[in-house]
Write an enzyme that holds these catalytic residues in place. Structure first.
Site, PDB file in Angstrom:
ATOM      1  CB  ILE A 411      -0.949   0.009   1.210  1.00  0.00           C
ATOM      2  CG1 ILE A 411      -0.184  -0.260   2.504  1.00  0.00           C
ATOM      3  CG2 ILE A 411      -2.046  -1.016   1.046  1.00  0.00           C
ATOM      4  CD1 ILE A 411      -1.032  -0.185   3.757  1.00  0.00           C
ATOM      5  CG  HIS A 412       3.283   2.191   2.600  1.00  0.00           C
ATOM      6  ND1 HIS A 412       3.807   1.756   3.788  1.00  0.00           N
ATOM      7  CD2 HIS A 412       2.051   2.678   2.898  1.00  0.00           C
ATOM      8  CE1 HIS A 412       2.929   1.968   4.754  1.00  0.00           C
ATOM      9  NE2 HIS A 412       1.852   2.522   4.234  1.00  0.00           N
ATOM     10  CG  LEU A 413       3.044   1.555  -4.590  1.00  0.00           C
ATOM     11  CD1 LEU A 413       1.653   1.645  -5.190  1.00  0.00           C
ATOM     12  CD2 LEU A 413       3.906   0.630  -5.414  1.00  0.00           C
TER      13      LEU A 413
END
Lengths: 480, 125
Positions: A411-413
């Site tokens: 969910i972290h890019l």
């Protein structure tokens, strides 16, 4: 026939980067148009973490994937407010050593701690960053208890969440962009255009002139002329748009926090979805590894509880005795984003390495140890769903997680368009795109590397800093 | 330019329904009692596959067609098998040496279960 619009400042993308940029510029007297591909949906219109929310607010319904030795399901927001509308709203400042490392390694001007700290303070005060009142909830307490027994540090993470006086821990209101920056933007006369996907920026030499794209649904062409453009489409869509606009030095440095989830069972009820995502994380292994809890409604448990768990139906009947937990790691991998012609979507490649799989396995082992110490009776192997009834069953996970059957997600890019004065950074210390006089990037893509923590707070502080610099320069140019 | 694969996905309703039926029968033990839920879950999964980026959606549909035809040795397509035999075929795919085949089954296991229980919650079943 193309629809033609014009504005002074165009901001593309309304997530934490774009919404903040647009609001601050509008509040400083600029004529701003904020364009968003997704819909404008209130946080009250869809239940959090529901099937409906996935369909309305997530890109591709939450079913997008990067390719590599292990595919990674990538969760991105696609709505006004972007990821801030659907994430856990956890707020962290990165470690000072991380900020200092970025300053030195990427040669970022004006990035001393004393210069960046005020922007973190702005974010914290304007978005009501706070802890839950009174209690953290049962599954958070279980994480705390287990960490303590293992001798590991843990703590409650603050959130972008506003509580009125006397409100319960299960109440309050998420301070997403639709609750904060978007209303501020609209109040100052900002124009919000939704359902529009801008695909390319046209330029004449070093000056960008317009952005072109289509209306979602009808496919009608649209062209928006501007004096200045801020590209804030997120770590995947920003480099995609820039590459489609002719730039080639972006989109090869994508980073992410690969994540694995698994379920665990306790002898008594520990799961109360009213508390949302657990707010306690195990800090001991940060920044390389974060251990925490996930939203654990019955549908989520059914998703993460392996299909081959014995007595699955029976276990799900007593779902309040179970919860989902996660391991997220910092990967050294660097992914790429390329445009797929005809399809019109990005092809994302990310190399989840053997070291990453090793770290994920070790993380499950550690989290498992803490959960057993907290009283868990059974954990379910994240790949196979096989029940593990005591800590000895975790030992093999310490060797690493098998790629076969591993459901890795993120969910972290971030970091696909890194900022800094190094020659290989596409944008400068302030987000200005090198080679263009009027294009700025101001979102997760400019983070130099992993912040080692949930990134929204860091993104918003840096975005504010960059807007402040833009405003200072505009004012001094006007005076000059 | 971008386009939708919605028509392609919808035309494979029976094949997708067949797989969904297996997943739900594992949740409830008796998919026959849950026919309405099987159909609702199938329609939702069709919507989800249709919303995937086209390069992923096409890949998914190719695997749906491949799964459907993988029972032809027994003279019928997979969606015409009994639920039990379809489940056996799905288990074979779950253990397949090829990653895409395993990912295909994982998608239906996980999303199928998530959608089914979401629909049940909404219907207050």
């Amino acid at each position: 026939m193309s629809e033609r619009l014009y504005t002074d400042v165009l901001v593309i993308g309304s997530g934490p980067g774009g919404a903040t940029t647009a609001a601050l510029l509008a509040e400083n007297g600029f004529e701003v148009m904020l364009v968003e591909e997704g819909k404008h949906i209130s946080i009250d219109d869809t239940p959090s973490y529901s099937l409906e929310e996935m369909g309305e607010k997530y890109r591709a319904g939450g079913l997008n994937s990067s390719f590599g030795a292990t595919n990674v399901t990538m969760i991105e927001g696609r709505c006004v407010g972007g990821g801030s509308e659907v994430n856990a709203a956890l707020y962290h400042r990165p470690k000072e050593s991380q900020l200092d490392s970025w300053r030195r390694e990427f040669n970022i001007a004006g990035f001393e701690l004393s210069e960046i700290e005020p922007f973190f303070e702005n974010v914290e005060s304007e978005l009501s960053v706070s802890k839950r009142p009174n209690t953290v909830g049962p599954s958070s307490l279980a994480i705390s208890k287990g960490a303590k027994k293992c001798g590991w540090s843990s703590g409650e993470i603050e959130r972008f969440w506003k509580y009125d006086k006397g409100e319960e821990a299960t109440g309050g209101r998420r301070q997403s962009m639709t609750e904060t920056m978007i209303p501020r933007f609209l109040k100052k006369g900002g124009r919000l255009l939704t359902g529009v996907r801008l695909e390319r920026i046209k330029s004449r030499g070093g000056v960008a002139t317009s952005a072109v794209g289509r209306r979602v649904g009808s496919g009608g062409k649209i062209s928006i002329g501007f004096n200045v453009v801020f590209v804030c489409c997120g770590a995947i869509q920003t480099p995609l748009l820039l590459r489609r606009s002719g730039l080639r030095n972006v989109g090869d440095t994508l980073q992410m926090h690969p994540m694995i989830r698994f379920a665990a069972r306790f002898p008594t009820e520990i799961n109360d979805p009213k508390y949302g995502v657990p707010v306690v994380q195990i800090d001991e292994f940060k920044p390389a590894m974060t251990l925490g809890g996930s939203y654990s409604s019955l549908p989520h448990l059914a998703l993460w509880l392996g299909h081959s768990v014995p007595d699955r139906e029976e276990k799900l009947e007593s779902w309040r005795q179970m919860a989902v937990f996660y391991v997220a790691v910092v990967s050294e991998g660097r992914g790429s984003i390329r445009h797929l012609p005809v399809v019109g979507e990005p092809l994302v490649r990310f190399p989840v390495s053997g070291e990453d799989m090793g770290a994920l396995g070790l993380g499950v082992k550690r989290m498992g140890e803490a959960l057993f110490e907290a009283g868990a009776t059974e954990l379910y192997h994240p790949n196979t769903g096989a029940p593990i009834n005591d800590p000895r069953g975790l030992l093999e996970l310490g060797e690493g997680l098998d790629r076969k059957g591993a459901a890795v997600s993120t969910i972290h890019l971030f970091s696909s368009c890194q900022m800094g004065e190094r020659d290989d950074c596409p944008v400068d210390s302030w987000g200005a795109l090198k080679g263009k006089v009027n294009v700025y990037v101001n979102d997760a893509s400019i983070l130099p590397t992993s912040p080692g923590v949930n990134p929204q707070g860091t993104i918003m502080a840096i975005v504010r800093r960059n807007v402040a610099h833009f405003l200072e320069n505009r004012i001094s140019r006007k005076r000059g | 330019m971008s386009f939708s694969i919605k028509g392609l996905v919808e035309s494979n309703f029976d094949a997708i329904r067949g797989i969904t039926e297996v997943v739900i029968s594992r949740e409830t033990g008796a998919a026959e009692d849950q026919l309405e839920m099987v159909d609702e879950t199938t329609l939702e999964l069709i919507a989800r596959i249709s919303a995937m980026p086209p390069h992923l959606g096409f890949g998914m549909m190719a695997l749906v067609r491949l799964f459907e035809s993988s029972a032809l040795a027994s003279g019928v397509v997979a969606s015409s098998l009994t639920v039990v035999n379809r489940g056996i075929l799905l288990d074979r795919w779950r253990r397949a040496p090829l990653g895409p085949a395993r990912d295909f089954v994982t998608f239906f296991d996980k999303m199928g279960a998530f959608v089914y229980y979401s629909k049940c919650e909404a219907a207050d079943v």
